[in-house]
Design a protein around this motif. Structure first.
Motif, PDB file in Angstrom:
ATOM      1  N   MET A 212      -0.734   1.574   4.780  1.00  0.00           N
ATOM      2  CA  MET A 212      -1.783   0.890   5.540  1.00  0.00           C
ATOM      3  C   MET A 212      -1.327  -0.480   6.017  1.00  0.00           C
TER       4      MET A 212
ATOM      5  N   MET B 138      -7.626  -0.619  -2.200  1.00  0.00           N
ATOM      6  CA  MET B 138      -8.308   0.318  -1.304  1.00  0.00           C
ATOM      7  C   MET B 138      -9.118   1.314  -2.132  1.00  0.00           C
TER       8      MET B 138
ATOM      9  N   HIS C 236      -2.911  -5.450  -2.580  1.00  0.00           N
ATOM     10  CA  HIS C 236      -3.672  -4.570  -1.690  1.00  0.00           C
ATOM     11  C   HIS C 236      -4.605  -3.685  -2.520  1.00  0.00           C
TER      12      HIS C 236
ATOM     13  N   CYS D 108       0.840  -1.204   0.000  1.00  0.00           N
ATOM     14  CA  CYS D 108       0.000   0.000   0.000  1.00  0.00           C
ATOM     15  C   CYS D 108       0.870   1.248   0.000  1.00  0.00           C
TER      16      CYS D 108
HETATM   17 CU   LIG Z   1      -3.935   1.168   1.175  1.00  0.00          CU
END
Ligand SMILES: [Cu+2]
Length: 740
Positions: free
Chosen positions: A179, A357, A355, A175
């Motif tokens: 994160m 998001m 990852h 990330c």
């Molecule tokens: Cu992230």
């Protein structure tokens, strides 16, 4: 029937031949400083070729005919001892303490202790998570962005300045908003212990601030089966968790399988304050298989899979929807059985982190930055490498370890910008343009005794690093900044350290360490593009022209081990040159640059006092940091932290009351960041354990007993810590031995 009787008789006869007229010697081998049992210690009989090794409780057993013998007790990293025993038919019980031969620059916390001793003092069995483990080291603090995946900081340094490994193997996050520190992909039930180096004296890893090494757990060392399962609940986030492991060892093979499931809702901070959108769910599975290829070599296959979903990051602009980690390795160990060359091993490994998001769950119209658009982002980091290590014992009590360590990191990240207005067309940005980083290191670790009381340890490390980016779209965007110099980087980095140890007497050890080390910029510092940083509100761009960050540091340590009192103290100073941080470029943008210098100094102390079943323990940690180039304190330096605890161990139960006090932090980097001051806070924890017979154990406790509403200084956007948290765990353990 006759045949069975014959077999029966021959079994009795052979066991009579083996044990008849022989005397049993049992022994326990411990670390002379910590008094912890040592596993895998070699016990050899000088007169003849008999021998044994200690099990995971530090015990060994030998059967010998009555005579006088010399036991040679040896273990890697410890001074060999020769012990005379005179056997006259009486059973012998020995307790042997080995003194460490290597100047220890790591601290370790063992997760699981000996199976036979469930109330072992060294076993921090209440640990509910990997974060709990890291927090146990004074001088280690955790940066909070959520109720998940806290990021470690060692003596005020974090991220690219410290190193994270699993069994010595590199792992990187995927990330771009930090994160997912690599520490979030190992669950506590996979671990045997966590080793922390504060400061860069142990050069097995490249860093300027220290390292964390997660050591995964092996299958049980005794032949047979065992299993352990635990179910738990925590009230602050309504966390439900379940974990289990199964372990087996046969004659030449062994297997361990473990898994865990966790699901948490949004958590409550103190004063019953709900922190919205802070839940998560996580699954983890691990398999380790070992096979003895022959008497002297062994192959180990290891896999960890970690899968998380719907993780709320209340401190950030986005939430993670999904993370997938696959972590695998193959290790080959060979014992050449030479007194001067006892150990050789090779490891190859591969790990991949993915990852995802987005901010679909957020109100993008209301926010200050990047308003009126959604920004789904994806990141991937793939790391593979090989490590070859050989241990030599070139002379009496001297120790040499040579390591060749290569890894490659491939990293890519991108984002879309989707306006909420249909007439604005979407945009696409590559944040890390397929960065490929190669790193090759040669490391020598040498310890020699100078006199009976003085020893010297020296580490030398040479890194060769080269890196570039390969995604054309992303490369074009970055070349707007760096067209003249290009994106290719190549460096050779020498590092070295010295540690001098003086054993003043049986109870006091003093050490003085000095290191001159360098670290390469992280892949983010070299190549990231258009990354929003909440700490100061700027968009960051990497700099392929960065020089390595260098450090000159020193540490003075004092270790005291009395019969009832034990204490460790260390005082450190760290001067960073070419310190890497963001430099203002235009109203919304910063680029990574080298700053002329930064200084950090501080101390840590911990002590414990045992009287019968009662233990009084305490710790102190303090760090101060200053950026000389900007004329202000370094950001995110933890304030003075104090802990005091009382523990009582009864028969089958254990109780602890612990207080943590954190002083206010008023030294902040308010010129270059938005960091603000943090008030002091105090927190009380009450923990207990109770055994119901051999198999069952109850763990229960209350964290933040007074339900204080507070945030730690390293909490991003002042996200508060959890409020009063009742936890309950029920543990069931079962084992069956196939040895008789
Ligand atoms: Cu992230």
């Amino acid at each position: 029937m006759r045949k069975i009787i014959l077999i029966f008789i021959s079994v009795i006869l052979s066991s009579g031949l083996l044990y008849g007229g022989q005397t049993e010697i049992k022994g326990l081998v411990r670390d002379g400083l910590s008094h912890k049992p040592l596993q895998g210690v070699n016990i050899e009989i000088k007169e003849g070729n008999k021998g044994s090794a200690t099990d995971d409780t530090g015990h060994f057993t030998l059967y010998l005919s009555p005579a006088a013998y010399t036991l040679v007790v040896s273990h890697i990293g410890y001074r060999t001892r020769h012990i005379r025993v005179d056997l006259q038919g009486e059973r012998q019980q020995l307790q042997i303490d080995l003194q460490p031969a290597v100047i220890e620059q790591k601290q370790a916390i063992t997760v699981y202790g000996a199976l036979n001793d469930p109330l072992d003092k060294n076993r921090d069995k209440w640990l509910n998570s990997t974060d709990d483990m890291m927090r146990r080291f004074e001088g280690v603090t955790l940066m909070r962005r959520a109720n998940f995946a806290l990021e470690p900081s060692i003596r005020g340094l974090s991220y690219g300045q410290i190193s994270t490994t699993i069994d010595g193997m590199k792992i990187f996050h995927a990330c771009v908003d930090r994160m997912d520190p690599a520490t979030s992909y190992v669950e506590v039930e996979n671990l045997d212990r966590l080793e922390v180096s504060k400061g860069a004296y142990d050069l097995s890893q490249s860093s300027v601030g220290g390292s964390l090494n997660f050591v995964t757990r092996d299958p049980q060392s005794l032949p047979g089966w065992s299993s352990e399962s635990e179910t738990g609940f925590e009230s602050a986030s309504a966390l439900r968790r379940l974990r289990g492991e199964l372990s087996w060892r046969g004659r030449h093979q062994a297997l361990r399988v473990s898994m865990s499931l966790k699901k948490a809702d949004s958590y409550y901070a103190g004063d019953h304050t709900l922190i919205a959108r802070s839940g998560y769910s996580k699954q983890n599975a691990a398999v380790k298989y070992m096979i003895d290829l022959n008497d002297r070599s062994r192959l180990t296959l290891n896999y960890i899979g970690d899968f998380a979903r719907d993780i709320g990051y209340p401190a950030l602009l986005m939430d993670a929807t999904r993370t997938i980690a696959h972590i695998g390795s193959i290790k080959y160990e060979w014992n050449p059985a030479l007194s001067w060359f006892p150990k050789f091993n090779t490891r190859i490994y591969y790990n991949q982190i993915r990852h995802w998001m987005d901010d679909y769950g957020r109100d993008v119209r209301q926010r200050e930055v990047m308003a009126d658009m959604y920004m789904p982002m994806y990141g991937v980091a793939t790391t593979y490498g090989a490590i070859v290590a050989a241990t030599f014992l070139p002379g009496r009590d001297s120790f040499l370890k040579l390591t060749l360590d290569y890894y490659r990191l491939n990293s890519f990240a991108d984002m879309k910008m989707l306006s909420i207005f249909p007439d604005i067309s979407p945009a696409y940005i590559v944040n890390i343009a397929d960065a490929r980083l190669d790193n090759l290191a040669l490391i020598a670790d040498y310890t020699i005794p100078l006199t009976e009381r003085w020893r010297l340890r020296s580490n030398v490390r040479l890194d060769y690093a080269r890196r570039d980016i390969y995604d054309e779209f992303g490369k074009n965007a970055l070349s707007a900044f760096w067209s003249d110099q290009g994106s290719f980087m190549e460096q050779v980095l020498p590092s070295g350290s010295l540690a001098l140890e003086w054993r003043a007497d049986a109870e006091n050890i003093l050490t003085w360490s000095l290191a001159a080390v360098q670290r390469m910029p992280s892949h983010m510092e070299s190549y990231s593009f258009f990354i929003y940083n909440l700490l100061d509100g700027y968009f960051y761009t990497g700099n392929p022209g960065l020089k390595p960050e260098a450090s000159l540091q020193t540490d003075m340590g004092w270790k005291y081990r009395g019969s009832s009192l034990a204490a460790d103290f260390s005082l450190f100073f760290n001067h960073l040159n070419n310190y890497i941080a963001g430099r203002w470029q235009s109203p919304e943008f910063k680029i990574y640059e080298n700053f002329s210098g930064a200084d950090l100094y501080g101390f840590e102390w911990n002590g414990s006092y045992h009287v019968k079943a009662l233990t009084l323990a305490g710790s102190l940690a303090y760090t101060r940091g200053y950026n000389n180039a900007l004329g202000e304190p370094l950001p995110y330096i933890p304030p003075l932290a104090t802990t005091v605890s009382f523990s009582y161990t009864g028969s089958g139960w254990w109780l602890q009351l612990r207080m943590l006090h954190s002083a206010a932090q008023n030294r902040v980097a308010d010129k270059s960041t938005r960091e603000d001051t943090t008030p002091a806070f105090t927190r009380l924890d009450l923990r207990g354990r109770y055994h119901l017979g051999e198999a069952w154990e109850i763990k229960a406790g209350v964290e933040n007993l007074l339900d204080s509403y507070y945030h730690e200084h390293l909490s991003i956007n002042n996200l508060p810590s959890p409020g009063r948290n009742f936890y309950l765990g029920l543990n069931y353990r079962w084992q069956r031995s196939t040895e008789n």
